[in-house]
Structure formats: C-alpha cells, structure tokens
Design a protein around this motif. Structure first.
Motif, mmCIF file in Angstrom:
data_model
loop_
_atom_site.group_PDB
_atom_site.id
_atom_site.type_symbol
_atom_site.label_atom_id
_atom_site.label_comp_id
_atom_site.label_asym_id
_atom_site.label_seq_id
_atom_site.Cartn_x
_atom_site.Cartn_y
_atom_site.Cartn_z
ATOM 1 N N GLN A 125 0.816 -1.210 0.000
ATOM 2 C CA GLN A 125 0.000 0.000 0.000
ATOM 3 C C GLN A 125 0.853 1.264 0.000
ATOM 4 O OE1 GLN A 125 -1.982 -0.581 3.749
ATOM 5 N NE2 GLN A 125 -3.714 -1.644 2.814
ATOM 6 N N TYR A 126 0.296 2.324 -0.585
ATOM 7 C CA TYR A 126 0.875 3.661 -0.449
ATOM 8 C C TYR A 126 -0.159 4.536 0.242
ATOM 9 C CZ TYR A 126 3.312 8.004 -1.260
ATOM 10 O OH TYR A 126 3.986 9.193 -1.080
ATOM 11 N N HIS A 127 0.225 5.120 1.384
ATOM 12 C CA HIS A 127 -0.670 5.947 2.185
ATOM 13 C C HIS A 127 -0.356 7.422 1.942
ATOM 14 C CE1 HIS A 127 -2.394 2.764 4.923
ATOM 15 N NE2 HIS A 127 -1.411 2.108 4.322
ATOM 16 N N PHE A 128 -1.364 8.151 1.475
ATOM 17 C CA PHE A 128 -1.230 9.576 1.252
ATOM 18 C C PHE A 128 -1.477 10.337 2.562
ATOM 19 C CE2 PHE A 128 -2.622 7.577 -2.661
ATOM 20 C CZ PHE A 128 -1.748 8.101 -3.603
ATOM 21 N N PHE A 129 -0.781 11.440 2.764
ATOM 22 C CA PHE A 129 -0.985 12.324 3.925
ATOM 23 C C PHE A 129 -0.949 11.548 5.245
ATOM 24 C CE2 PHE A 129 -4.052 13.693 0.498
ATOM 25 C CZ PHE A 129 -3.159 14.555 -0.134
ATOM 26 N N PRO A 130 0.118 10.796 5.508
ATOM 27 C CA PRO A 130 0.146 9.954 6.711
ATOM 28 C C PRO A 130 0.098 10.740 8.025
ATOM 29 C CG PRO A 130 2.324 10.082 5.726
ATOM 30 C CD PRO A 130 1.387 10.716 4.743
ATOM 31 N N LYS A 131 0.438 12.028 8.004
ATOM 32 C CA LYS A 131 0.416 12.832 9.226
ATOM 33 C C LYS A 131 -0.868 13.646 9.369
ATOM 34 C CE LYS A 131 4.495 11.346 10.231
ATOM 35 N NZ LYS A 131 4.634 10.275 11.258
ATOM 36 N N GLU A 132 -1.809 13.439 8.425
ATOM 37 C CA GLU A 132 -3.085 14.131 8.491
ATOM 38 C C GLU A 132 -4.158 13.213 9.092
ATOM 39 O OE1 GLU A 132 -3.390 17.285 7.771
ATOM 40 O OE2 GLU A 132 -1.294 17.432 7.100
ATOM 41 N N ARG A 133 -5.242 13.843 9.547
ATOM 42 C CA ARG A 133 -6.310 13.067 10.172
ATOM 43 C C ARG A 133 -7.020 12.163 9.166
ATOM 44 N NH1 ARG A 133 -8.495 13.112 14.818
ATOM 45 N NH2 ARG A 133 -7.377 15.006 15.422
ATOM 46 N N VAL A 134 -7.195 12.629 7.941
ATOM 47 C CA VAL A 134 -7.810 11.830 6.881
ATOM 48 C C VAL A 134 -6.700 11.391 5.937
ATOM 49 C CG1 VAL A 134 -9.483 11.776 5.003
ATOM 50 C CG2 VAL A 134 -9.979 13.097 7.072
ATOM 51 N N SER A 135 -6.438 10.083 5.875
ATOM 52 C CA SER A 135 -5.315 9.542 5.117
ATOM 53 C C SER A 135 -5.793 8.435 4.171
ATOM 54 C CB SER A 135 -4.251 8.980 6.071
ATOM 55 O OG SER A 135 -3.192 8.366 5.357
ATOM 56 N N PRO A 136 -6.008 8.758 2.889
ATOM 57 C CA PRO A 136 -6.389 7.721 1.919
ATOM 58 C C PRO A 136 -5.191 6.878 1.504
ATOM 59 C CG PRO A 136 -6.222 9.839 0.836
ATOM 60 C CD PRO A 136 -5.981 10.093 2.299
ATOM 61 N N TYR A 137 -5.468 5.723 0.909
ATOM 62 C CA TYR A 137 -4.401 4.841 0.449
ATOM 63 C C TYR A 137 -4.868 4.031 -0.747
ATOM 64 C CZ TYR A 137 -7.072 1.460 3.219
ATOM 65 O OH TYR A 137 -8.078 0.680 3.739
ATOM 66 N N ILE A 138 -3.896 3.532 -1.504
ATOM 67 C CA ILE A 138 -4.152 2.603 -2.595
ATOM 68 C C ILE A 138 -3.210 1.414 -2.431
ATOM 69 C CG2 ILE A 138 -5.017 4.303 -4.241
ATOM 70 C CD1 ILE A 138 -2.212 4.370 -5.491
ATOM 71 N N GLY A 139 -3.577 0.281 -3.027
ATOM 72 C CA GLY A 139 -2.735 -0.902 -2.887
ATOM 73 C C GLY A 139 -2.958 -1.905 -4.001
ATOM 74 N N ALA A 140 -2.024 -2.834 -4.115
ATOM 75 C CA ALA A 140 -2.118 -3.923 -5.083
ATOM 76 C C ALA A 140 -1.373 -5.114 -4.507
ATOM 77 C CB ALA A 140 -1.535 -3.527 -6.431
ATOM 78 N N GLY A 141 -1.835 -6.336 -4.858
ATOM 79 C CA GLY A 141 -1.172 -7.499 -4.302
ATOM 80 C C GLY A 141 -1.647 -8.796 -4.911
ATOM 81 N N ILE A 142 -1.487 -9.869 -4.136
ATOM 82 C CA ILE A 142 -1.776 -11.220 -4.611
ATOM 83 C C ILE A 142 -2.702 -11.921 -3.626
ATOM 84 C CG2 ILE A 142 0.205 -12.284 -3.461
ATOM 85 C CD1 ILE A 142 0.543 -14.016 -6.012
ATOM 86 N N ASN A 143 -3.491 -12.839 -4.170
ATOM 87 C CA ASN A 143 -4.477 -13.576 -3.386
ATOM 88 C C ASN A 143 -4.362 -15.061 -3.705
ATOM 89 O OD1 ASN A 143 -7.347 -14.900 -4.159
ATOM 90 N ND2 ASN A 143 -7.498 -13.900 -2.173
ATOM 91 N N TYR A 144 -4.562 -15.893 -2.680
ATOM 92 C CA TYR A 144 -4.679 -17.332 -2.902
ATOM 93 C C TYR A 144 -5.955 -17.792 -2.212
ATOM 94 C CZ TYR A 144 -3.690 -22.304 -3.274
ATOM 95 O OH TYR A 144 -3.765 -23.644 -3.578
ATOM 96 N N THR A 145 -6.888 -18.325 -2.970
ATOM 97 C CA THR A 145 -8.191 -18.702 -2.419
ATOM 98 C C THR A 145 -8.306 -20.216 -2.255
ATOM 99 O OG1 THR A 145 -9.289 -16.771 -3.360
ATOM 100 C CG2 THR A 145 -10.679 -18.626 -2.756
ATOM 101 N N LEU A 146 -8.657 -20.620 -1.046
ATOM 102 C CA LEU A 146 -8.927 -22.018 -0.729
ATOM 103 C C LEU A 146 -10.433 -22.233 -0.712
ATOM 104 C CD1 LEU A 146 -6.444 -22.250 2.259
ATOM 105 C CD2 LEU A 146 -6.123 -23.380 0.062
#
Length: 232
Positions: A125-146
């Motif tokens: 993930q990348y977190h925008f404005f980490p020192k602010e009260r409202v901090s949005p983020y985006i992310g990408a990754g991998i999943n394995y489903t059982l």
C-alpha cells in the motif's frame, strides 16, 4: 451496496464533524509512522461478479447454462505494517460462504450447492498524507483462495436434474485496493476499504450421479468494508 455507501458516508461525515468540534481529538491525534502496526476489524460485503458457462458431455454438450454465485456478508481482520510513513503491507483474513446455482438454457435453474472461501490476500500500500487526520491509500497485491466445505445441493429442479457432488479448484489471483483511514482518539481510527479480487476457479459437478458438468468460473468479487482500527 447502497446501504454500505450510505453507512460509509455517515461514518466519515460524523468523524469529520467530531474532529473539528472536539479539542481533545486534535490533542490526541498521532499520524502514521514507520514501524507502526495497524490492526483493523471490518464488516465486509463480498459481492461476486461471476462469469462462467456450464459445459457437459453428451447428450448435453457445451453451453447448457451459466453459473451464478451469491453474495455474503462477513467479519474480517487485517494487519498492516508500515515500512515507512507512506508504505505499508497488509494481510487480510476472513472466510465467506456462497450459494452457487446455474441458470440453464431450458429456463429452469439448478441448485448446485454451497461452498466456503478462505482468501488470504497480501497487498502493498501507499498511504497519502500519513500525518493528516484523513489519510487515503491505494494498494495492489496477490491472493490465494482455498475452497472448502463443499456441499452439493442434492435437490432436483424442474428438469429432473440434481447435483450430487462438487469440486472446486484452489487458485491464485490478483488484488487491487483503495481506502481511507480517519483518525479518532489516540491510536483509534475509522476505515473504509474497497478491494477487487481477480479470482478464477474450475468447478466440476456430478449431475444425477452420471453426467459430469464443468465450468471455468471467474468470480472476481468486490470486497466492500467498513470498520475500526488500532495502531500500535
């Protein structure tokens, strides 16, 4: 989906109002920092966007219908670790259970049964404005489903078909993510999170203990969650 959107909007609006009106919140606020561990609990809607054709051998041949996967609503736990103020990795854990059916070309549905999914997902993930009260983020990754706890329906439909056994293949998939953390008192925060899991499975079902029906099903669920978090 509409209910979740309204609930998320209400939570964010209430939190923003509290942040403006309460001096204690401003005094207790601490931003996200390298080395932090953030644990969240969420209520999540699992909303499959399935696509899959049911195929069988003679006398049915291919294209006898479409596969359908029902929604589920579950609790979820996730843990994030911050390598820097902005960059974190998140691992989610939760399990869902879905009703599976088929829309046949005869116009009659067939109840395939139920199956449980355990889809551990790891995102960067990348977190925008980490020192602010409202901090949005985006992310990408991998999943394995059982896929587990597979229960065939064993009930006849209007065509006289009955699914007597099922088998689902475990699989890897990709994940995309977007969300926002809204700080509350101290290390507590509200969270709204949306994930898209790109998930495919091969399903094999036995019909009337005689005919094997197969389907390559793309489930591709949306995971829409609202919850609270605590940062250590």
């Amino acid at each position: 989906m509409t209910f979740l959107k309204r609930a998320a909007a209400a939570l964010l609006a209430t939190t923003a109002l509290a942040a403006v009106s309460s001096p204690s919140l401003a005094q207790d606020f601490k931003g996200k920092s390298a080395g932090d561990i953030l644990i969240r609990g969420r209520a999540v809607a699992v909303l499959p966007q399935e696509k899959g054709t049911l195929d069988a051998g003679a006398p049915f041949n291919s294209g006898i219908g479409q596969a359908n996967v029902g929604n589920d609503y579950i609790p979820e736990l996730d843990v994030s670790y911050f390598f820097t103020d902005n960059i974190a990795a998140e691992l989610i854990a939760g399990t869902s259970r879905h009703k599976v059916s088929g829309s046949l070309i005869t116009g009659n549905n067939i109840n395939i049964g139920k199956v449980s999914l355990l889809p551990p997902t790891l995102t960067a993930q990348y977190h925008f404005f980490p020192k602010e009260r409202v901090s949005p983020y985006i992310g990408a990754g991998i999943n394995y489903t059982l896929f587990y706890n597979e229960d065939a329906a064993n009930s006849r439909n209007a065509d006289g078909f009955s699914v007597t056994s099922t088998n689902y293949k475990n699989s890897f998939g990709w994940a995309l993510q977007a969300g926002v953390d809204v700080a509350l008192v101290g290390n507590w925060s509200l969270n709204f999170d949306v994930k898209k899991i790109f998930l495919k499975t091969d399903v094999t079902a036995s019909v009337n203990n005689a005919v094997s029906v197969k389907s390559d099903v793309r489930i591709d669920p949306w995971l829409v969650g609202i919850g609270v978090g605590y940062r250590f």
